[in-house]
Design a protein around this motif. Structure first.
Motif, PDB file in Angstrom:
ATOM      1  N   ILE A  46      27.949  40.877  -2.883  1.00  0.00           N
ATOM      2  CA  ILE A  46      28.838  40.363  -3.939  1.00  0.00           C
ATOM      3  C   ILE A  46      28.457  38.934  -4.308  1.00  0.00           C
ATOM      4  O   ILE A  46      28.429  38.562  -5.490  1.00  0.00           O
ATOM      5  CB  ILE A  46      30.309  40.447  -3.481  1.00  0.00           C
ATOM      6  N   ARG A  47      28.152  38.110  -3.279  1.00  0.00           N
ATOM      7  CA  ARG A  47      27.749  36.732  -3.567  1.00  0.00           C
ATOM      8  C   ARG A  47      26.463  36.690  -4.388  1.00  0.00           C
ATOM      9  O   ARG A  47      26.321  35.899  -5.322  1.00  0.00           O
ATOM     10  CB  ARG A  47      27.572  35.956  -2.254  1.00  0.00           C
ATOM     11  N   GLU A  48      25.502  37.563  -4.022  1.00  0.00           N
ATOM     12  CA  GLU A  48      24.250  37.616  -4.782  1.00  0.00           C
ATOM     13  C   GLU A  48      24.509  38.062  -6.219  1.00  0.00           C
ATOM     14  O   GLU A  48      23.927  37.525  -7.165  1.00  0.00           O
ATOM     15  CB  GLU A  48      23.264  38.561  -4.093  1.00  0.00           C
ATOM     16  N   SER A  55      23.961  33.028 -13.098  1.00  0.00           N
ATOM     17  CA  SER A  55      22.674  32.650 -13.680  1.00  0.00           C
ATOM     18  C   SER A  55      22.500  33.269 -15.061  1.00  0.00           C
ATOM     19  O   SER A  55      22.081  32.597 -16.013  1.00  0.00           O
ATOM     20  CB  SER A  55      21.536  33.092 -12.756  1.00  0.00           C
ATOM     21  N   GLN A  56      22.856  34.573 -15.166  1.00  0.00           N
ATOM     22  CA  GLN A  56      22.757  35.230 -16.470  1.00  0.00           C
ATOM     23  C   GLN A  56      23.719  34.609 -17.471  1.00  0.00           C
ATOM     24  O   GLN A  56      23.387  34.429 -18.645  1.00  0.00           O
ATOM     25  CB  GLN A  56      23.031  36.727 -16.322  1.00  0.00           C
ATOM     26  N   GLY A  57      24.928  34.275 -16.977  1.00  0.00           N
ATOM     27  CA  GLY A  57      25.900  33.636 -17.859  1.00  0.00           C
ATOM     28  C   GLY A  57      25.421  32.280 -18.339  1.00  0.00           C
ATOM     29  O   GLY A  57      25.560  31.935 -19.519  1.00  0.00           O
ATOM     30  N   GLN A  58      24.840  31.501 -17.418  1.00  0.00           N
ATOM     31  CA  GLN A  58      24.307  30.197 -17.803  1.00  0.00           C
ATOM     32  C   GLN A  58      23.149  30.347 -18.786  1.00  0.00           C
ATOM     33  O   GLN A  58      23.030  29.580 -19.745  1.00  0.00           O
ATOM     34  CB  GLN A  58      23.849  29.437 -16.557  1.00  0.00           C
ATOM     35  N   PHE A  59      22.298  31.356 -18.527  1.00  0.00           N
ATOM     36  CA  PHE A  59      21.172  31.586 -19.439  1.00  0.00           C
ATOM     37  C   PHE A  59      21.676  31.999 -20.820  1.00  0.00           C
ATOM     38  O   PHE A  59      21.206  31.498 -21.847  1.00  0.00           O
ATOM     39  CB  PHE A  59      20.255  32.668 -18.870  1.00  0.00           C
ATOM     40  N   LEU A  60      22.667  32.932 -20.835  1.00  0.00           N
ATOM     41  CA  LEU A  60      23.229  33.369 -22.113  1.00  0.00           C
ATOM     42  C   LEU A  60      23.897  32.199 -22.828  1.00  0.00           C
ATOM     43  O   LEU A  60      23.758  32.038 -24.048  1.00  0.00           O
ATOM     44  CB  LEU A  60      24.238  34.495 -21.878  1.00  0.00           C
ATOM     45  N   ASP A  61      24.603  31.368 -22.064  1.00  0.00           N
ATOM     46  CA  ASP A  61      25.245  30.194 -22.654  1.00  0.00           C
ATOM     47  C   ASP A  61      24.206  29.240 -23.232  1.00  0.00           C
ATOM     48  O   ASP A  61      24.378  28.698 -24.326  1.00  0.00           O
ATOM     49  CB  ASP A  61      26.080  29.484 -21.587  1.00  0.00           C
ATOM     50  N   ALA A  62      23.096  29.051 -22.494  1.00  0.00           N
ATOM     51  CA  ALA A  62      22.020  28.180 -22.987  1.00  0.00           C
ATOM     52  C   ALA A  62      21.392  28.755 -24.250  1.00  0.00           C
ATOM     53  O   ALA A  62      21.069  28.023 -25.193  1.00  0.00           O
ATOM     54  CB  ALA A  62      20.959  27.987 -21.902  1.00  0.00           C
ATOM     55  N   VAL A  63      21.211  30.092 -24.272  1.00  0.00           N
ATOM     56  CA  VAL A  63      20.641  30.735 -25.457  1.00  0.00           C
ATOM     57  C   VAL A  63      21.554  30.533 -26.662  1.00  0.00           C
ATOM     58  O   VAL A  63      21.109  30.150 -27.753  1.00  0.00           O
ATOM     59  CB  VAL A  63      20.408  32.238 -25.205  1.00  0.00           C
TER      60      VAL A  63
END
Length: 406
Positions: A46-48, A55-63
């Motif tokens: 779950i932690r992973e 990480s995906q959320g941060q990447f999507l937010d950055a995009v």
């Protein structure tokens, strides 16, 4: 009182019971330990997963933040969940401000269907796309608004349309200029013949002379029109820069001598440059560009005591040729600087406004640029383009061959 055999059996039963209890307890402990291990493994997974989602959320937010389009996410009730920096840049940061703008556009509060329409906002041409976000049951759950900036595209479309109109106008002007040149040539011939027939130093002779001057002026104007409307046909070849500068100096000094005889104040004229250098250029076009620049400089210092005009031609260490003409005239006003290279713009009463446009076209034909710098007491125009190593090698080979033949 229990007999000895009975007591022995009771002890045996009790011992078996304790043994069974220990086995059950051991199994329970083992099962509990296994459960703890599984829980620990699930927690790790779950932690992973959480880290991956973060990480995906941060990447999507950055995009989304890096997009050149504006993105607005709203709930079905109209509350703004998220906006990217472009929305803040174009509209504002506060929720009520954004909703107010959307209301002014007619987008909010009517949000039941997806649609697309253009919007003009603060000088920008925007396209607004609205999409409805639905839940698994198909009910509206929110809305996504996408704002795309079409300002540059609209400007490019306008530029293409303007270029098309200018091209059509240029073709028309070229046709008219060509038709005018034929009778103008005849007029020049007959005026020249008439001047030979009339007595000199008479009013009639002066009139014929004035007519020839005006015919010559019209011919130059037509030549400038044709040069501007037709892209220069460039023929690159090795060119002796020293010979070019010497010829230019001789021609322009003759022009200054004629002006001096007409009563104009003397102008200090100087030509500097690399006299032992070859460059790759179209000599005829380069001379035309130089003539236009020097003629402008002469006009800038006309009537000014102590007028100075200097021509410089040299090749830089990085292989670029620069032809510069500077004068000490009054300079170009800030208003005129914005239009100085525009066709048909001139600050002179008799100027055609095509000289610098032609120079610009010639510089571009040589894969170069034109620039200028002006302030009171100093104005410099220049063109820069690659000196051309290929032509230099050919010129050097040709020069060696000619020397061997001699």
């Amino acid at each position: 009182m229990a007999t000895e055999p009975q007591a022995s059996r009771n002890v045996s039963v009790l011992s078996e019971a304790f043994s069974t209890f220990r086995e059950a307890s051991d199994r329970l402990v083992s099962t509990y330990q296994g459960l703890e291990e599984k829980i620990a493994e699930l927690s790790r997974v779950i932690r992973e997963k959480d880290r991956a989602l973060d990480s995906q959320g941060q990447f999507l937010d950055a995009v989304l933040k890096s997009l050149s389009t504006g993105v607005i996410v709203l709930t079905s009730g109209g509350r703004i969940l998220w906006t990217n920096p472009k929305v803040v840049e174009w509209i504002g940061e506060r929720e009520e401000e954004i909703l107010g703008v959307l209301s002014g556009w007619g987008v909010w509060p009517v949000m039941d269907e997806a649609f697309q329409f253009p919007v003009l906002w603060k000088g920008r041409s925007l396209i607004l796309n609205r999409s409805v976000v639905r839940d698994p049951d198909g009910r509206p759950a929110g809305h996504v608004l996408i704002l795309t900036d079409r300002t540059r595209l609209r400007e490019m479309e306008e530029e293409v349309a303007r270029d098309r109109r200018l091209k059509e106008m240029g073709e028309m002007v070229a046709t008219i200029a060509h038709e005018l040149r034929n009778p103008l040539g005849s007029l020049e011939i007959f005026a020249s013949l008439a001047q030979k027939e009339v007595p000199p130093d008479t009013p009639l002779s002066d009139w014929v002379g004035y007519m020839r001057v005006q015919v010559s002026r019209l011919d130059r104007l037509i030549g400038n029109l044709l040069s501007y409307t037709r892209p220069p046909e460039i023929v690159l070849a090795g060119m002796d820069l020293g010979a070019f500068l010497r010829r230019a100096e001789s021609d322009f000094r003759r022009i200054l001598d004629m002006r001096a005889r007409a009563g104009d104040p003397p102008v200090r004229f100087d030509v500097q440059g690399d006299r032992e250098t070859w460059i790759c250029a179209d000599e005829a076009l380069l001379y035309q560009a130089l003539y236009n620049l020097v003629n402008n400089a002469f006009q800038a210092v006309e009537g000014i005591p102590g007028g100075e005009v200097c021509v410089e031609g040299q090749v830089s260490p990085d292989g670029w040729f620069c032809l510069r003409v500077r004068d000490n005239g009054p300079g170009i006003s800030e208003t005129a600087k914005e239009h100085v290279c525009a066709p048909f713009f001139s600050t002179k009463p008799k100027g055609t406004g095509l000289g610098l446009s032609i120079v610009h076209n010639i510089a571009e034909a040589h894969k170069g640029t034109m620039g200028f710098d002006s302030r009171p007491g100093h104005t410099a125009f220049w063109i820069k383009f690659p000196a051309g190593s290929g032509c230099l090698e050919k010129a050097g080979a040709g020069s060696s061959t000619r020397e061997e033949e001699q």
